[in-house]
Design an enzyme around this catalytic site. Structure first.
Site, mmCIF file in Angstrom:
data_model
loop_
_atom_site.group_PDB
_atom_site.id
_atom_site.type_symbol
_atom_site.label_atom_id
_atom_site.label_comp_id
_atom_site.label_asym_id
_atom_site.label_seq_id
_atom_site.Cartn_x
_atom_site.Cartn_y
_atom_site.Cartn_z
ATOM 1 N NE ARG A 183 28.964 109.943 6.251
ATOM 2 C CZ ARG A 183 28.473 109.064 5.415
ATOM 3 N NH1 ARG A 183 27.180 108.855 5.362
ATOM 4 N NH2 ARG A 183 29.267 108.374 4.647
ATOM 5 N NE ARG A 209 31.389 105.384 7.467
ATOM 6 C CZ ARG A 209 30.998 105.474 6.205
ATOM 7 N NH1 ARG A 209 29.730 105.465 5.899
ATOM 8 N NH2 ARG A 209 31.875 105.565 5.250
ATOM 9 C CG ASP A 261 26.439 105.379 6.538
ATOM 10 O OD1 ASP A 261 25.990 106.171 5.697
ATOM 11 O OD2 ASP A 261 27.054 104.336 6.255
ATOM 12 C CG ASP A 279 23.263 103.028 4.124
ATOM 13 O OD1 ASP A 279 23.659 104.050 3.536
ATOM 14 O OD2 ASP A 279 24.031 102.192 4.644
HETATM 15 N N1 ROI Z 1 30.856 98.270 9.462
HETATM 16 C C1 ROI Z 1 29.903 98.063 10.392
HETATM 17 N N2 ROI Z 1 30.063 97.076 11.252
HETATM 18 N N3 ROI Z 1 28.793 98.837 10.445
HETATM 19 C C2 ROI Z 1 28.577 99.841 9.568
HETATM 20 O O1 ROI Z 1 27.535 100.533 9.634
HETATM 21 C C3 ROI Z 1 29.541 100.079 8.576
HETATM 22 N N4 ROI Z 1 29.391 101.057 7.648
HETATM 23 C C4 ROI Z 1 30.285 101.263 6.698
HETATM 24 C C5 ROI Z 1 31.520 100.433 6.557
HETATM 25 C C6 ROI Z 1 32.734 101.325 6.596
HETATM 26 C C7 ROI Z 1 31.441 99.674 5.245
HETATM 27 N N5 ROI Z 1 31.654 99.456 7.619
HETATM 28 C C8 ROI Z 1 30.691 99.262 8.552
HETATM 29 O O2 ROI Z 1 30.071 102.210 5.810
#
Ligand code: ROI
Length: 162
Positions: free
Chosen positions: A83, A92, A95, A97
């Site tokens: 990443r 990305r 990610d 979280d």
């Molecule tokens: N949009 C979607 N649909 N899914 C994500 O995981 C995601 N993650 C992000 C941003 C860029 C806000 N948009 C996203 O970090």
């Protein structure tokens, strides 16, 4: 052991493979057990639209790691997926979280739990509901009720063999 929920997202470099791999890496985390994986969901990008659709999912993990240790293990997994943090809200490869850590509320510089954006994100709440329909989000009430405020248009559940 503390039940935790982790949101996964990717929109680069074969996003489905990124998530499948991330699930197995989460399963290998020390002092932790992967309990459940949601289905994978295709979702339209939130934020800049000139980027590919995302694949999103949620995992439930039981862990005896402290929240910040879990967070750094998650960041280590993100780095293994090469990443690269480029633009804000840009595409990305992976990610991760930390959405929920038991029923704790955490607010330190590196980490806010419950994840502050999660209640506005259908690509988080729908997969979460799939694996934990009776969940309460600390300070925010029942997941069921929060879901009534978000529609699931632009979100598509992938069947396992699609
Ligand atoms: N949009 C979607 N649909 N899914 C994500 O995981 C995601 N993650 C992000 C941003 C860029 C806000 N948009 C996203 O970090």
């Amino acid at each position: 052991m503390v039940p935790c929920f982790i949101g996964l997202g990717s929109n680069l470099e074969q996003p489905r493979q990124q998530l499948v791999r991330a699930f197995s890496e989460l399963a290998l985390l020390t002092s932790s057990k992967l309990i459940t994986k949601s289905s994978l969901y295709i979702s339209k990008p939130l934020g800049p639209q000139d980027q590919p659709d995302y694949i999103n999912a949620v995992a439930e993990l039981e862990t005896s790691l402290p929240a910040l240790t879990l967070l750094s293990s998650m960041q280590a997994i993100e780095s293994e997926h090469q990443r690269v943090r480029t633009e804000h809200w840009g595409p990305r490869t992976l990610d991760l979280d930390l959405l929920l850590y038991g029923q704790e509320t955490i607010s330190v510089e590196q980490l806010k739990v419950p994840h502050p954006e999660m209640v506005r994100r259908n690509f988080v709440l729908y997969p979460l509901f799939e694996i934990a329909p009776d969940l309460n989000i600390p300070g925010l009430g029942s997941l069921k009720n929060l879901l009534t405020k978000l529609d699931d248009s632009d979100l598509q559940k992938l069947e396992p063999d699609e």
